[in-house]
Design a protein around this motif. Structure first.
Motif, PDB file in Angstrom:
ATOM      1  N   MET A  19       0.841  -1.190   0.000  1.00 55.15           N
ATOM      2  CA  MET A  19       0.000   0.000   0.000  1.00 55.15           C
ATOM      3  C   MET A  19       0.887   1.254   0.000  1.00 55.15           C
ATOM      4  SD  MET A  19      -2.799  -1.626   0.031  1.00 55.15           S
ATOM      5  CE  MET A  19      -4.106  -0.450   0.328  1.00 55.15           C
ATOM      6  N   GLU A  46     -16.049 -14.769   7.830  1.00 55.74           N
ATOM      7  CA  GLU A  46     -16.800 -13.545   7.591  1.00 55.74           C
ATOM      8  C   GLU A  46     -16.256 -12.768   6.399  1.00 55.74           C
ATOM      9  OE1 GLU A  46     -17.880 -11.588  11.806  1.00 55.74           O
ATOM     10  OE2 GLU A  46     -15.942 -12.561  11.737  1.00 55.74           O
ATOM     11  N   GLY A  48     -14.459 -10.247   4.188  1.00 55.78           N
ATOM     12  CA  GLY A  48     -13.218  -9.506   4.381  1.00 55.78           C
ATOM     13  C   GLY A  48     -12.104 -10.312   5.021  1.00 55.78           C
ATOM     14  N   GLY A  50     -10.373 -12.724   3.730  1.00 56.57           N
ATOM     15  CA  GLY A  50      -9.307 -13.107   2.807  1.00 56.57           C
ATOM     16  C   GLY A  50      -9.638 -14.281   1.895  1.00 56.57           C
ATOM     17  N   VAL A  53      -9.315 -13.411  -1.873  1.00 51.37           N
ATOM     18  CA  VAL A  53      -7.909 -13.159  -2.225  1.00 51.37           C
ATOM     19  C   VAL A  53      -7.182 -14.495  -2.371  1.00 51.37           C
ATOM     20  CG1 VAL A  53      -5.727 -12.207  -1.370  1.00 51.37           C
ATOM     21  CG2 VAL A  53      -7.820 -10.843  -1.230  1.00 51.37           C
ATOM     22  N   ASN A  65      -0.141  -5.145  -7.012  1.00 51.44           N
ATOM     23  CA  ASN A  65       0.453  -4.756  -5.722  1.00 51.44           C
ATOM     24  C   ASN A  65       0.476  -5.912  -4.721  1.00 51.44           C
ATOM     25  OD1 ASN A  65      -2.358  -4.720  -5.331  1.00 51.44           O
ATOM     26  ND2 ASN A  65      -2.216  -3.191  -3.700  1.00 51.44           N
ATOM     27  N   GLU A 192     -18.255 -18.304  -3.465  1.00 54.37           N
ATOM     28  CA  GLU A 192     -19.593 -17.882  -3.022  1.00 54.37           C
ATOM     29  C   GLU A 192     -20.662 -18.281  -4.047  1.00 54.37           C
ATOM     30  OE1 GLU A 192     -20.121 -16.665  -0.110  1.00 54.37           O
ATOM     31  OE2 GLU A 192     -18.380 -15.496   0.533  1.00 54.37           O
TER      32      GLU A 192
HETATM   33  N1  LIG Z   1      -5.947  -4.928  -4.309  1.00 52.05           N
HETATM   34  C1  LIG Z   1      -6.038  -4.846  -2.969  1.00 52.05           C
HETATM   35  N2  LIG Z   1      -5.257  -3.962  -2.300  1.00 52.05           N
HETATM   36  C2  LIG Z   1      -5.338  -3.887  -0.949  1.00 52.05           C
HETATM   37  N3  LIG Z   1      -6.164  -4.661  -0.186  1.00 52.05           N
HETATM   38  C3  LIG Z   1      -6.954  -5.532  -0.815  1.00 52.05           C
HETATM   39  C4  LIG Z   1      -6.942  -5.681  -2.238  1.00 52.05           C
HETATM   40  N4  LIG Z   1      -7.841  -6.651  -2.563  1.00 52.05           N
HETATM   41  C5  LIG Z   1      -8.382  -7.084  -1.392  1.00 52.05           C
HETATM   42  N5  LIG Z   1      -7.846  -6.419  -0.349  1.00 52.05           N
HETATM   43  C6  LIG Z   1      -8.161  -6.616   1.062  1.00 52.05           C
HETATM   44  O1  LIG Z   1      -7.962  -7.984   1.387  1.00 52.05           O
HETATM   45  C7  LIG Z   1      -8.876  -8.342   2.423  1.00 52.05           C
HETATM   46  C8  LIG Z   1      -9.529  -9.656   2.118  1.00 52.05           C
HETATM   47  O2  LIG Z   1     -10.492  -9.481   1.058  1.00 52.05           O
HETATM   48  P1  LIG Z   1     -11.345 -10.667   0.443  1.00 52.05           P
HETATM   49  O3  LIG Z   1     -12.136 -10.081  -0.681  1.00 52.05           O
HETATM   50  O4  LIG Z   1     -10.487 -11.818   0.150  1.00 52.05           O
HETATM   51  O5  LIG Z   1     -12.312 -11.063   1.616  1.00 52.05           O
HETATM   52  P2  LIG Z   1     -13.477 -12.146   1.573  1.00 52.05           P
HETATM   53  O6  LIG Z   1     -13.296 -12.970   2.787  1.00 52.05           O
HETATM   54  O7  LIG Z   1     -13.508 -12.835   0.264  1.00 52.05           O
HETATM   55  O8  LIG Z   1     -14.736 -11.227   1.726  1.00 52.05           O
HETATM   56  P3  LIG Z   1     -16.074 -11.219   0.853  1.00 52.05           P
HETATM   57  O9  LIG Z   1     -16.829 -12.429   1.312  1.00 52.05           O
HETATM   58  O10 LIG Z   1     -16.707  -9.928   1.264  1.00 52.05           O
HETATM   59  O11 LIG Z   1     -15.656 -11.253  -0.592  1.00 52.05           O
HETATM   60  C9  LIG Z   1      -9.852  -7.197   2.585  1.00 52.05           C
HETATM   61  O12 LIG Z   1      -9.480  -6.477   3.739  1.00 52.05           O
HETATM   62  C10 LIG Z   1      -9.634  -6.368   1.357  1.00 52.05           C
HETATM   63  O13 LIG Z   1      -9.854  -5.013   1.611  1.00 52.05           O
END
Ligand SMILES: Nc1ncnc2c1ncn2[C@@H]1O[C@H](COP(=O)(O)OP(=O)(O)OP(=O)(O)O)[C@@H](O)[C@H]1O
Length: 323
Positions: A19, A46, A48, A50, A53, A65, A192
């Motif tokens: 970041m 929950e 957010g 991860g 990702v 990034n 999902e």
């Molecule tokens: N390109 C990015 N740059 C910085 N942070 C990121 C980026 N992409 C995702 N994040 C952060 O990574 C974290 C995990 O996000 P992720 O989308 O994997 O969560 P999730 O468990 O799949 O949630 P959801 O069910 O809402 O999709 C979050 O805090 C998100 O803000």
């Protein structure tokens, strides 16, 4: 899990986003799991935490990034984290890993019919024209293969010439599943897949994915915050909190007895309306400012000083100093 060579072997997978100002967001930290052919692992947690990702890392779809560490091995040793984009695009996505996307209606191109989507995927992934002589025979081979793909996902032939907006949520989901199955990939990744569907459709979608897994010997990694769908489909449940897998447990033991051992996993189950309907107090920490110890300590009724300072290592499937 069986003793078969894993369809996917993830070891110490971490993803950090760089970041501005030299800060980092630790979206996934040290995730490890193995997925056997014919089995389903549900990765729950929950919003957010991860999950998406982690899925993007496996598909090589992280933004610029992102830094990754660890490995994610397919059975022949191909590491999804270090394979180049050309290899991933040409030999992995669609062919070795089929993606069942979140929001299938949004994933499909609005101006094209389902038949056109399927025929394109068939031309790209299944090569049914190899044996066909002449252009007409080739066209017919593609058409027949697309119809077979629709049938495999129980998508009705009568709706093949419809556009995505003309489909119900359930049929859009089946169209997306049909597309994911075209390449006959041994590993399906469903992100999902039941979001936005009503309860009956959640059950049906879960059952259909289950059939495409167990019956066909495919492995399924299902990412979801829907514990009811996970209950219906999973052999193993991995619970993610603040970027870490805090517990991995056979689904029978997780949803039945003795239940999960990690306090967060127990809290997730207790929050269900059909159980105690008691939400976990507080909220998860920022992934850019994780505490030094257990990330759940601030919300955990059993936390002590050690929990706040010392990160619990995963031991026999659970990362908790007191489990
Ligand atoms: N390109 C990015 N740059 C910085 N942070 C990121 C980026 N992409 C995702 N994040 C952060 O990574 C974290 C995990 O996000 P992720 O989308 O994997 O969560 P999730 O468990 O799949 O949630 P959801 O069910 O809402 O999709 C979050 O805090 C998100 O803000």
């Amino acid at each position: 899990m069986t003793d078969a060579a894993p369809a996917l072997d993830v070891r110490g997978l971490s993803v950090r986003f760089r970041m501005p100002g030299g800060r980092y967001v630790a979206a996934v930290s040290d995730a490890s799991f193995r997925l056997a052919p014919g089995s389903c692992l549900a990765l729950v947690g929950e919003s957010g935490c991860g999950k998406s990702v982690l899925a993007s890392a496996l598909l090589g779809l992280l933004p610029g990034n992102a830094d990754t560490a660890g490995s994610a091995l397919l059975p022949d040793g191909l590491d999804l984290l270090t394979a180049g984009e050309a290899v991933l695009a040409r030999t992995v996505r669609g062919r070795r890993i089929g993606l069942v996307p979140q929001s299938p209606a949004a994933h499909l191109t609005p101006v094209r019919t389902i038949r056109s989507h399927l025929e394109e995927a068939v031309r790209e992934l299944a090569h049914p024209t190899a044996a066909a002589r002449g252009r007409r025979a080739a066209r017919e081979a593609v058409r027949a293969a697309a119809e077979r793909a629709a049938e495999r996902a129980a998508f009705p032939a009568s709706h093949l010439d419809r556009h995505p907006h003309e489909l119900s949520g359930g049929l859009a989901q089946r169209a997306a599943t049909a597309l994911a199955l075209v390449g006959d990939a041994p590993l399906l990744l469903a992100d999902e897949p039941t979001t936005g569907l009503d309860r009956d459709l959640v059950h049906r979608t879960a059952d259909e994915l289950r059939a495409h897994t167990r019956d066909a010997g495919r492995a399924l990694l299902m990412i979801t915050h829907d514990l009811a769908a996970a209950h219906r489909i999973a052999d193993t449940v991995a619970v993610m909190y603040a970027g870490r897998i805090v517990e991995t447990c056979p689904a029978d033991a997780f949803f039945g007895r003795p239940g999960p051992r990690h306090p967060y996993a127990r809290g997730l189950l207790d929050a269900l309306p059909e159980r105690a309907f008691t939400p976990i107090p507080g909220s998860p920490p920022e992934l850019g400012a994780l505490p030094p110890g257990c990330a759940f300590a601030a919300r955990c009724p059993g936390a002590d000083a050690r929990c706040r300072t010392e990160l619990p290592a995963p031991a026999s499937g659970v990362a908790c100093h007191h489990a």
